[in-house]
Design a protein around this motif. Sequence first.
Motif, PDB file in Angstrom:
ATOM      1  N   VAL A 183      18.712   9.007  14.304  1.00 55.49           N
ATOM      2  CA  VAL A 183      19.010   8.194  13.119  1.00 55.49           C
ATOM      3  C   VAL A 183      17.956   8.506  12.066  1.00 55.49           C
ATOM      4  O   VAL A 183      16.754   8.369  12.315  1.00 55.49           O
ATOM      5  N   THR A 184      18.423   8.944  10.904  1.00 53.36           N
ATOM      6  CA  THR A 184      17.469   9.346   9.862  1.00 53.36           C
ATOM      7  C   THR A 184      17.457   8.375   8.683  1.00 53.36           C
ATOM      8  O   THR A 184      16.564   8.449   7.840  1.00 53.36           O
ATOM      9  N   ALA A 185      18.460   7.498   8.615  1.00 54.80           N
ATOM     10  CA  ALA A 185      18.501   6.553   7.493  1.00 54.80           C
ATOM     11  C   ALA A 185      19.197   5.273   7.926  1.00 54.80           C
ATOM     12  O   ALA A 185      20.109   5.299   8.761  1.00 54.80           O
ATOM     13  N   VAL A 186      18.734   4.169   7.364  1.00 52.92           N
ATOM     14  CA  VAL A 186      19.369   2.871   7.611  1.00 52.92           C
ATOM     15  C   VAL A 186      19.768   2.313   6.243  1.00 52.92           C
ATOM     16  O   VAL A 186      18.952   2.265   5.323  1.00 52.92           O
ATOM     17  N   MET A 187      21.041   1.910   6.123  1.00 48.79           N
ATOM     18  CA  MET A 187      21.528   1.347   4.859  1.00 48.79           C
ATOM     19  C   MET A 187      21.978  -0.085   5.120  1.00 48.79           C
ATOM     20  O   MET A 187      23.154  -0.339   5.439  1.00 48.79           O
ATOM     21  N   PRO A 188      21.060  -1.052   4.987  1.00 48.73           N
ATOM     22  CA  PRO A 188      21.373  -2.431   5.375  1.00 48.73           C
ATOM     23  C   PRO A 188      22.494  -3.040   4.535  1.00 48.73           C
ATOM     24  O   PRO A 188      23.275  -3.849   5.046  1.00 48.73           O
ATOM     25  N   SER A 189      22.628  -2.606   3.290  1.00 52.62           N
ATOM     26  CA  SER A 189      23.650  -3.246   2.444  1.00 52.62           C
ATOM     27  C   SER A 189      25.056  -2.926   2.955  1.00 52.62           C
ATOM     28  O   SER A 189      25.935  -3.786   2.991  1.00 52.62           O
ATOM     29  N   GLY A 190      25.257  -1.699   3.402  1.00 51.62           N
ATOM     30  CA  GLY A 190      26.575  -1.337   3.928  1.00 51.62           C
ATOM     31  C   GLY A 190      26.648  -1.449   5.440  1.00 51.62           C
ATOM     32  O   GLY A 190      27.660  -1.122   6.041  1.00 51.62           O
ATOM     33  N   LYS A 191      25.553  -1.871   6.085  1.00 52.53           N
ATOM     34  CA  LYS A 191      25.449  -1.964   7.541  1.00 52.53           C
ATOM     35  C   LYS A 191      25.854  -0.642   8.214  1.00 52.53           C
ATOM     36  O   LYS A 191      26.715  -0.594   9.093  1.00 52.53           O
ATOM     37  N   THR A 192      25.222   0.428   7.729  1.00 50.88           N
ATOM     38  CA  THR A 192      25.469   1.745   8.321  1.00 50.88           C
ATOM     39  C   THR A 192      24.140   2.446   8.574  1.00 50.88           C
ATOM     40  O   THR A 192      23.114   2.094   7.982  1.00 50.88           O
ATOM     41  N   VAL A 193      24.192   3.417   9.479  1.00 46.47           N
ATOM     42  CA  VAL A 193      23.035   4.299   9.659  1.00 46.47           C
ATOM     43  C   VAL A 193      23.504   5.739   9.481  1.00 46.47           C
ATOM     44  O   VAL A 193      24.661   6.074   9.774  1.00 46.47           O
ATOM     45  N   GLY A 194      22.585   6.572   8.989  1.00 42.02           N
ATOM     46  CA  GLY A 194      22.893   7.991   8.843  1.00 42.02           C
ATOM     47  C   GLY A 194      22.233   8.771   9.966  1.00 42.02           C
ATOM     48  O   GLY A 194      21.122   8.451  10.389  1.00 42.02           O
ATOM     49  N   LEU A 195      22.944   9.764  10.470  1.00 46.18           N
ATOM     50  CA  LEU A 195      22.410  10.596  11.554  1.00 46.18           C
ATOM     51  C   LEU A 195      22.035  11.972  11.020  1.00 46.18           C
ATOM     52  O   LEU A 195      22.635  12.457  10.051  1.00 46.18           O
ATOM     53  N   ALA A 196      21.055  12.594  11.672  1.00 45.79           N
ATOM     54  CA  ALA A 196      20.722  13.982  11.325  1.00 45.79           C
ATOM     55  C   ALA A 196      21.999  14.799  11.491  1.00 45.79           C
ATOM     56  O   ALA A 196      22.682  14.672  12.502  1.00 45.79           O
ATOM     57  N   GLY A 197      22.326  15.601  10.513  1.00 46.80           N
ATOM     58  CA  GLY A 197      23.572  16.358  10.589  1.00 46.80           C
ATOM     59  C   GLY A 197      24.647  15.750   9.703  1.00 46.80           C
ATOM     60  O   GLY A 197      25.685  16.362   9.470  1.00 46.80           O
ATOM     61  N   GLY A 198      24.431  14.517   9.259  1.00 51.28           N
ATOM     62  CA  GLY A 198      25.306  13.970   8.228  1.00 51.28           C
ATOM     63  C   GLY A 198      26.266  12.868   8.627  1.00 51.28           C
ATOM     64  O   GLY A 198      26.809  12.196   7.759  1.00 51.28           O
ATOM     65  N   ASP A 199      26.510  12.633   9.909  1.00 48.87           N
ATOM     66  CA  ASP A 199      27.448  11.571  10.291  1.00 48.87           C
ATOM     67  C   ASP A 199      26.864  10.191   9.995  1.00 48.87           C
ATOM     68  O   ASP A 199      25.645  10.032   9.885  1.00 48.87           O
ATOM     69  N   THR A 200      27.730   9.203   9.909  1.00 41.48           N
ATOM     70  CA  THR A 200      27.262   7.820   9.785  1.00 41.48           C
ATOM     71  C   THR A 200      27.928   6.952  10.853  1.00 41.48           C
ATOM     72  O   THR A 200      29.033   7.251  11.331  1.00 41.48           O
ATOM     73  N   LEU A 201      27.237   5.877  11.209  1.00 42.58           N
ATOM     74  CA  LEU A 201      27.783   4.881  12.130  1.00 42.58           C
ATOM     75  C   LEU A 201      27.622   3.535  11.439  1.00 42.58           C
ATOM     76  O   LEU A 201      26.637   3.307  10.741  1.00 42.58           O
ATOM     77  N   SER A 202      28.571   2.642  11.634  1.00 41.86           N
ATOM     78  CA  SER A 202      28.380   1.300  11.082  1.00 41.86           C
ATOM     79  C   SER A 202      28.168   0.312  12.219  1.00 41.86           C
ATOM     80  O   SER A 202      28.529   0.575  13.367  1.00 41.86           O
ATOM     81  N   TYR A 203      27.546  -0.813  11.872  1.00 42.06           N
ATOM     82  CA  TYR A 203      27.161  -1.764  12.921  1.00 42.06           C
ATOM     83  C   TYR A 203      27.414  -3.198  12.486  1.00 42.06           C
ATOM     84  O   TYR A 203      27.429  -3.515  11.287  1.00 42.06           O
ATOM     85  N   GLY A 204      27.576  -4.045  13.509  1.00 40.38           N
ATOM     86  CA  GLY A 204      27.550  -5.484  13.264  1.00 40.38           C
ATOM     87  C   GLY A 204      26.113  -5.964  13.309  1.00 40.38           C
ATOM     88  O   GLY A 204      25.603  -6.580  12.379  1.00 40.38           O
ATOM     89  N   VAL A 205      25.438  -5.657  14.441  1.00 39.50           N
ATOM     90  CA  VAL A 205      23.985  -5.846  14.521  1.00 39.50           C
ATOM     91  C   VAL A 205      23.366  -4.517  14.942  1.00 39.50           C
ATOM     92  O   VAL A 205      23.983  -3.734  15.688  1.00 39.50           O
ATOM     93  N   LEU A 206      22.144  -4.316  14.472  1.00 41.00           N
ATOM     94  CA  LEU A 206      21.414  -3.100  14.810  1.00 41.00           C
ATOM     95  C   LEU A 206      20.164  -3.509  15.586  1.00 41.00           C
ATOM     96  O   LEU A 206      19.450  -4.433  15.177  1.00 41.00           O
ATOM     97  N   VAL A 207      19.927  -2.846  16.705  1.00 43.29           N
ATOM     98  CA  VAL A 207      18.692  -3.094  17.467  1.00 43.29           C
ATOM     99  C   VAL A 207      17.865  -1.806  17.392  1.00 43.29           C
ATOM    100  O   VAL A 207      18.282  -0.763  17.910  1.00 43.29           O
ATOM    101  N   TRP A 208      16.713  -1.894  16.753  1.00 44.74           N
ATOM    102  CA  TRP A 208      15.860  -0.714  16.580  1.00 44.74           C
ATOM    103  C   TRP A 208      14.878  -0.680  17.747  1.00 44.74           C
ATOM    104  O   TRP A 208      13.995  -1.523  17.852  1.00 44.74           O
ATOM    105  N   ALA A 209      15.058   0.293  18.618  1.00 44.44           N
ATOM    106  CA  ALA A 209      14.214   0.410  19.829  1.00 44.44           C
ATOM    107  C   ALA A 209      13.734   1.854  19.944  1.00 44.44           C
ATOM    108  O   ALA A 209      13.891   2.499  20.971  1.00 44.44           O
ATOM    109  N   ALA A 210      13.155   2.339  18.848  1.00 45.64           N
ATOM    110  CA  ALA A 210      12.861   3.774  18.748  1.00 45.64           C
ATOM    111  C   ALA A 210      11.464   4.142  19.249  1.00 45.64           C
ATOM    112  O   ALA A 210      11.076   5.313  19.204  1.00 45.64           O
TER     113      ALA A 210
END
Length: 410
Positions: free
Chosen positions: A83-110
């Motif tokens: 995960v290279t980016a977190v966009m809280p306003s749209g509740k999405t994260v960006g992945l290296a390589g360009g894909d995005t995932l959206s979430y209801g809740v995000l747990v950051w355990a990195a």
Amino acid sequence: MTTHYDALIVGGGHGGANAAIALRRFGFDGSVAIVSAELDPPYERPPLSKDYLAGERPFERLLFRPDAFWNGHRIELLPGREVTAVMPSGKTVGLAGGDTLSYGVLVWAAGGRARRLSCDGHDLARVHMVRSRADVDALRAELPSTERVVVIGGGYIGLEAASVLTKLGKQVVVVELADRLLARVAGRALSDFLVAQHRSRGVDVRLGASVLRIEGEAGAASGVRLGDGSFLPADMVIVGIGIDCCVGPLVAAGAAGGAGGVRVDEYCRTSLPDIYAIGDCAAHSNAFADGAEIRLESVQNATDQAAVAAKAIAGAPEPYAAIPWFWSEQYDFRVQTVGLALGHDQVVVRGDPGAPGFSLLYLKAGRVVALDCVGNVKDYVQGRLLITSGKIVPVDRLGEPSVPLKSLAG
Ligand code: FAD
């Protein structure tokens, strides 16, 4: 296309894996995924510097759960994705390589990545870290062609690695900048005990020693030059100087905290909506540190914070209140720590600190706040009661090994 998960967990280590497991245990029925930069399914990290490094435990026995468990509990594993980016306003994260995932809740355990030296030679071949399975596999592959090892950093991971490599017949030097081992976390009696144990097995422990550079031949480390000009020849260098928190995307998204950890409240909530943080990267106010904001790098903390976040997400919030504990294994003894010695004003030695079977009790204003127990499970178990009781106990009784600690806890 953006795939949506009701709970998206970033990091498949102790925190992330246990958060997913706990979500299901506490009745969370939505979709759950663990996205992890590592290629392996979630596995335990402590054996990496212990029996896995020694070649005594196969990787399969490090896995938290077999593949069938994750499938059976509808927990999707997304390995090898950072995960290279977190966009809280749209509740999405960006992945290296360009894909995005959206979430209801995000747990950051990195968690964190092994800190690198900045001196010349830090990036030579045969310079190793001990943070991931890949790190240890790379290190182990070079062991047959290694006689002399320099371990930089006399913390728990460096000392565990030194002990395993010594048992494997390598000549090991430990280089520590401070004037004693574990100066940040342990009392002097434990430091002295550990120095004696390592030296008695042939480890050359250099205290108060700074590293000037790692020298190399043909692109590979050939030794370590110390600040006093001396040179330690080596076929392998292991760097164990702590971690840097993996929090960049979260901090860039505006989460309170910084490079030293993302700030969370007692439910592991960050300052960003629907984003939790747990484990090594979570800075929290800890009751056992008088409410001071700290980070803990331990299995206990990652696992207990995972449960706290999962309960809050599943709608049954309970604040984090777990007592910290930790263990280390070296040679034929185990060091077990309970409580936090931060700000202690007195240390009581219980037993003979020259051999396993003793404990150090750390007191603050007359109360026991932490114990380091070496080969002394009884004190470790009973000392926990003493800490939680908060009782003021006469020091002469504490120092008397024939008096069970539980009898003093009341
Ligand atoms: P981690 O377990 O580090 O997991 C974080 C995961 O997130 C990693 O897989 C990482 O690759 C991934 N990640 C990071 N950034 C991203 C990103 N942007 N996108 C996707 N994935 C990402 N503790 C003890 O209590 N006792 C011990 O004896 C002990 N021994 C240890 C020995 C070793 C060699 C090590 C390395 C640690 C040891 N620990 C021990 C500490 C313990 O393992 C850690 O405290 C624990 O693993 C922390 O869990 P975590 O989930 O916070 O982080």
